[in-house]
Design an enzyme around this catalytic site. Sequence first.
Site, PDB file in Angstrom:
ATOM      1  N   ASP A 228      -0.561   1.439  10.570  1.00  0.00           N
ATOM      2  CA  ASP A 228      -0.111   0.049  10.465  1.00  0.00           C
ATOM      3  C   ASP A 228      -0.650  -0.389   9.110  1.00  0.00           C
ATOM      4  O   ASP A 228      -1.834  -0.694   8.964  1.00  0.00           O
ATOM      5  CB  ASP A 228      -0.690  -0.777  11.615  1.00  0.00           C
ATOM      6  CG  ASP A 228      -0.337  -2.250  11.484  1.00  0.00           C
ATOM      7  OD1 ASP A 228       0.063  -2.667  10.373  1.00  0.00           O
ATOM      8  OD2 ASP A 228      -0.483  -3.000  12.461  1.00  0.00           O
TER       9      ASP A 228
ATOM     10  N   PHE B  78      -3.557  -5.243  16.209  1.00  0.00           N
ATOM     11  CA  PHE B  78      -3.549  -6.702  16.074  1.00  0.00           C
ATOM     12  C   PHE B  78      -2.766  -7.318  17.242  1.00  0.00           C
ATOM     13  O   PHE B  78      -2.163  -6.598  18.036  1.00  0.00           O
ATOM     14  CB  PHE B  78      -2.985  -7.130  14.717  1.00  0.00           C
ATOM     15  CG  PHE B  78      -3.304  -8.580  14.412  1.00  0.00           C
ATOM     16  CD1 PHE B  78      -4.621  -9.017  14.433  1.00  0.00           C
ATOM     17  CD2 PHE B  78      -2.314  -9.500  14.148  1.00  0.00           C
ATOM     18  CE1 PHE B  78      -4.938 -10.351  14.197  1.00  0.00           C
ATOM     19  CE2 PHE B  78      -2.621 -10.843  13.899  1.00  0.00           C
ATOM     20  CZ  PHE B  78      -3.930 -11.260  13.923  1.00  0.00           C
ATOM     21  N   ASP B  79      -2.761  -8.651  17.331  1.00  0.00           N
ATOM     22  CA  ASP B  79      -2.239  -9.310  18.544  1.00  0.00           C
ATOM     23  C   ASP B  79      -0.787  -8.964  18.892  1.00  0.00           C
ATOM     24  O   ASP B  79      -0.487  -8.561  20.015  1.00  0.00           O
ATOM     25  CB  ASP B  79      -2.479 -10.833  18.511  1.00  0.00           C
ATOM     26  CG  ASP B  79      -1.861 -11.561  17.303  1.00  0.00           C
ATOM     27  OD1 ASP B  79      -1.238 -10.893  16.454  1.00  0.00           O
ATOM     28  OD2 ASP B  79      -2.003 -12.796  17.227  1.00  0.00           O
TER      29      ASP B  79
ATOM     30  N   HIS C 243      -2.088 -17.318  23.197  1.00  0.00           N
ATOM     31  CA  HIS C 243      -2.707 -18.148  22.161  1.00  0.00           C
ATOM     32  C   HIS C 243      -1.693 -18.831  21.252  1.00  0.00           C
ATOM     33  O   HIS C 243      -1.978 -19.874  20.684  1.00  0.00           O
ATOM     34  CB  HIS C 243      -3.692 -17.325  21.331  1.00  0.00           C
ATOM     35  CG  HIS C 243      -3.109 -16.084  20.723  1.00  0.00           C
ATOM     36  ND1 HIS C 243      -2.525 -15.103  21.471  1.00  0.00           N
ATOM     37  CD2 HIS C 243      -3.025 -15.660  19.443  1.00  0.00           C
ATOM     38  CE1 HIS C 243      -2.110 -14.126  20.677  1.00  0.00           C
ATOM     39  NE2 HIS C 243      -2.401 -14.452  19.433  1.00  0.00           N
TER      40      HIS C 243
ATOM     41  N   ALA D 156      -0.120  -2.852   6.842  1.00  0.00           N
ATOM     42  CA  ALA D 156       0.078  -4.200   6.292  1.00  0.00           C
ATOM     43  C   ALA D 156      -0.845  -4.471   5.096  1.00  0.00           C
ATOM     44  O   ALA D 156      -0.441  -5.087   4.118  1.00  0.00           O
ATOM     45  CB  ALA D 156      -0.160  -5.240   7.386  1.00  0.00           C
TER      46      ALA D 156
ATOM     47  N   TYR E 126      26.778  -5.231   2.914  1.00  0.00           N
ATOM     48  CA  TYR E 126      26.298  -4.982   4.287  1.00  0.00           C
ATOM     49  C   TYR E 126      25.684  -3.593   4.408  1.00  0.00           C
ATOM     50  O   TYR E 126      24.674  -3.408   5.082  1.00  0.00           O
ATOM     51  CB  TYR E 126      27.468  -5.130   5.264  1.00  0.00           C
ATOM     52  CG  TYR E 126      27.050  -5.084   6.713  1.00  0.00           C
ATOM     53  CD1 TYR E 126      26.799  -6.271   7.418  1.00  0.00           C
ATOM     54  CD2 TYR E 126      26.889  -3.874   7.385  1.00  0.00           C
ATOM     55  CE1 TYR E 126      26.403  -6.238   8.742  1.00  0.00           C
ATOM     56  CE2 TYR E 126      26.492  -3.834   8.710  1.00  0.00           C
ATOM     57  CZ  TYR E 126      26.248  -5.013   9.390  1.00  0.00           C
ATOM     58  OH  TYR E 126      25.854  -4.971  10.699  1.00  0.00           O
TER      59      TYR E 126
ATOM     60  N   LYS F 277       2.172  -9.200   3.958  1.00  0.00           N
ATOM     61  CA  LYS F 277       0.765  -9.168   3.554  1.00  0.00           C
ATOM     62  C   LYS F 277       0.677  -8.545   2.154  1.00  0.00           C
ATOM     63  O   LYS F 277       1.189  -9.095   1.199  1.00  0.00           O
ATOM     64  CB  LYS F 277      -0.046  -8.386   4.591  1.00  0.00           C
ATOM     65  CG  LYS F 277      -0.421  -9.209   5.818  1.00  0.00           C
ATOM     66  CD  LYS F 277       0.618  -9.197   6.851  1.00  0.00           C
ATOM     67  CE  LYS F 277       0.192  -9.835   8.147  1.00  0.00           C
ATOM     68  NZ  LYS F 277       1.294  -9.828   9.136  1.00  0.00           N
TER      69      LYS F 277
HETATM   70  N1  F0G Z   1      -0.006  -5.476  11.937  1.00  0.00           N
HETATM   71  C1  F0G Z   1      -1.050  -6.161  11.459  1.00  0.00           C
HETATM   72  C2  F0G Z   1      -2.328  -5.453  11.124  1.00  0.00           C
HETATM   73  C3  F0G Z   1      -0.945  -7.544  11.285  1.00  0.00           C
HETATM   74  O1  F0G Z   1      -1.986  -8.219  10.828  1.00  0.00           O
HETATM   75  C4  F0G Z   1       0.278  -8.187  11.623  1.00  0.00           C
HETATM   76  C5  F0G Z   1       0.442  -9.607  11.445  1.00  0.00           C
HETATM   77  C6  F0G Z   1       1.340  -7.412  12.097  1.00  0.00           C
HETATM   78  C7  F0G Z   1       1.159  -6.054  12.235  1.00  0.00           C
HETATM   79  C8  F0G Z   1       2.674  -8.014  12.445  1.00  0.00           C
HETATM   80  O2  F0G Z   1       3.377  -8.342  11.308  1.00  0.00           O
HETATM   81  O3  F0G Z   1       3.585 -10.828  11.310  1.00  0.00           O
HETATM   82  O4  F0G Z   1       5.050  -9.405   9.874  1.00  0.00           O
HETATM   83  O5  F0G Z   1       5.362  -9.456  12.303  1.00  0.00           O
HETATM   84  N2  F0G Z   1      -0.502 -10.380  11.229  1.00  0.00           N
HETATM   85  C9  F0G Z   1      -0.456 -11.768  10.874  1.00  0.00           C
HETATM   86  C10 F0G Z   1      -1.837 -12.303  10.811  1.00  0.00           C
HETATM   87  C11 F0G Z   1       0.546 -12.593  11.549  1.00  0.00           C
HETATM   88  O6  F0G Z   1      -1.968 -13.547  10.845  1.00  0.00           O
HETATM   89  O7  F0G Z   1      -2.787 -11.543  10.676  1.00  0.00           O
HETATM   90  P1  F0G Z   1       4.395  -9.585  11.207  1.00  0.00           P
END
Ligand code: F0G
Length: 464
Positions: free
Chosen positions: A216, A125-126, A454, A218, A73, A259
């Site tokens: 960010d 991102f969204d 969406h 990713a 843990y 990613k």
């Molecule tokens: N930041 C970026 C640039 C992303 O593209 C995503 C996720 C996230 C943060 C959030 O990360 O999904 O691990 O919680 N993008 C995916 C996409 C879902 O389809 O581009 P997460």
Amino acid sequence: MVSSVQPEPFRIRMVEPVRLPDASEREKALERAHFNMFGLAAREIYIDLLTDSGTGAMSKYQWAALLCGDEAYAGADSFYALKESVREVLGFDYVIPTHQGRAAENVIFGTLLKAGDKVPFNMPFDTTRAHIFNAGAEPVECVIEEAYDPSAVLPFKGDVDIGKLEDVINREGKERVPLIMVTVTNNSGGGQPVSLKNLREVSRVARKHGIPLFLDAARMAENAYFIKIREREFSSMSVREILRAMMDTADAIAVSCKKDPLVNIGGMICCRTEKMYHTLLPRVILYEGFATYGGLAGRDLEALAVGLREMTDEAYLGHRVAQVEYLAGLLDEAGVPFVKPAGGHAVFVDAAAFFPHIPRLKFPADVLSVEVYREGAVRGIGLGTLAFENEDEVTGEIIPPKLELYRLAINRRTYTNSHIEYVASRIIDVYKRRHKVKYGLEIVEAPEVKGLKHFLAKLHPVSL
Ligand code: F0G
């Protein structure tokens, strides 16, 4: 053929059968899914390019590492394996695992933002955007203007416009700007990279004002690869060295490890100071789990430790970028409009130019996703008005975002170049009959939470 095919730098020793559902099954699936790609079942899809997130194939070294998971843990060996890998590849001393990227966002924004704050970005991102709204704050896009022009060919269309950034800080006052964030690569703008020169300029502005700079990150390895091949002064550096130089510009990073870091689940926050680390930890413990596992199993941490090292392999990255470019080249030959140049993880078709006769408020990008699924059971996703709408503060009127894109996200190490050819052929067939597509989509039902429509909207075709 304009595009040359680059062979895969891996062998496939385990296969997952996929099946092409026939036309009538596809019609039924669309109805059942309420014309929303998120509503489809994976078994109803032949080639699934909904996202490159968590959908890649792990290497044999990652699968082997899973067996070494220490599930303690607190203070598990697997946490220290991750910490070591982060220090080696990225150079940060402090690591907080989280279950995925948005969990890292929840921790960062939930801790550091208060109502009324502004967060300058290139573009969020969204889910990132939704998390900022959820904290009562607002993202402010400061990306260079060319990012909004799909046909403008620039090497670093993800760059921050330094003038716009300075304006936001001067206008709002630095007490209203608790952090600056730069997304590498810029997913919402077409998977476009940010140059190292630009990251260093943003970093200078951030330091001058005493505001922390977060990345960010990713898709940080793809970004580093683009720097190597496009930013001449850094071409003699290895991707590893470039990645370190990118990281050196930042105070902290939020990462969706689903990613570039090549795992199916996982996220993390990395930072430089004990103070930042301890500021963020309470919210990690509230929402994710103890500081050394953050919602992940020990085995997940092990696979991530290996994935972080693998993501900088230049043979892998070269093939990945070439595969995305191959798809873009095939579409280009047929005249299909898309964001140029091709992104690192995806091709973003310009749905507004593809279907100019469909009004933005009738969601052309989502119509395109329906039509491509209908054509060949390929799933991409609309990233346009439905996902990124804005509301006029006074009238409540819906304002479409500047871009109306349909994204085909390439899963890492998963599909072959012949799958890519199949996808291109289906999209080209839709393009040939684009004038016959005489409907738009309307929302029948959608959640009220800002920025998340969406994912859950039930849609319905309406004739134009
Ligand atoms: N930041 C970026 C640039 C992303 O593209 C995503 C996720 C996230 C943060 C959030 O990360 O999904 O691990 O919680 N993008 C995916 C996409 C879902 O389809 O581009 P997460």
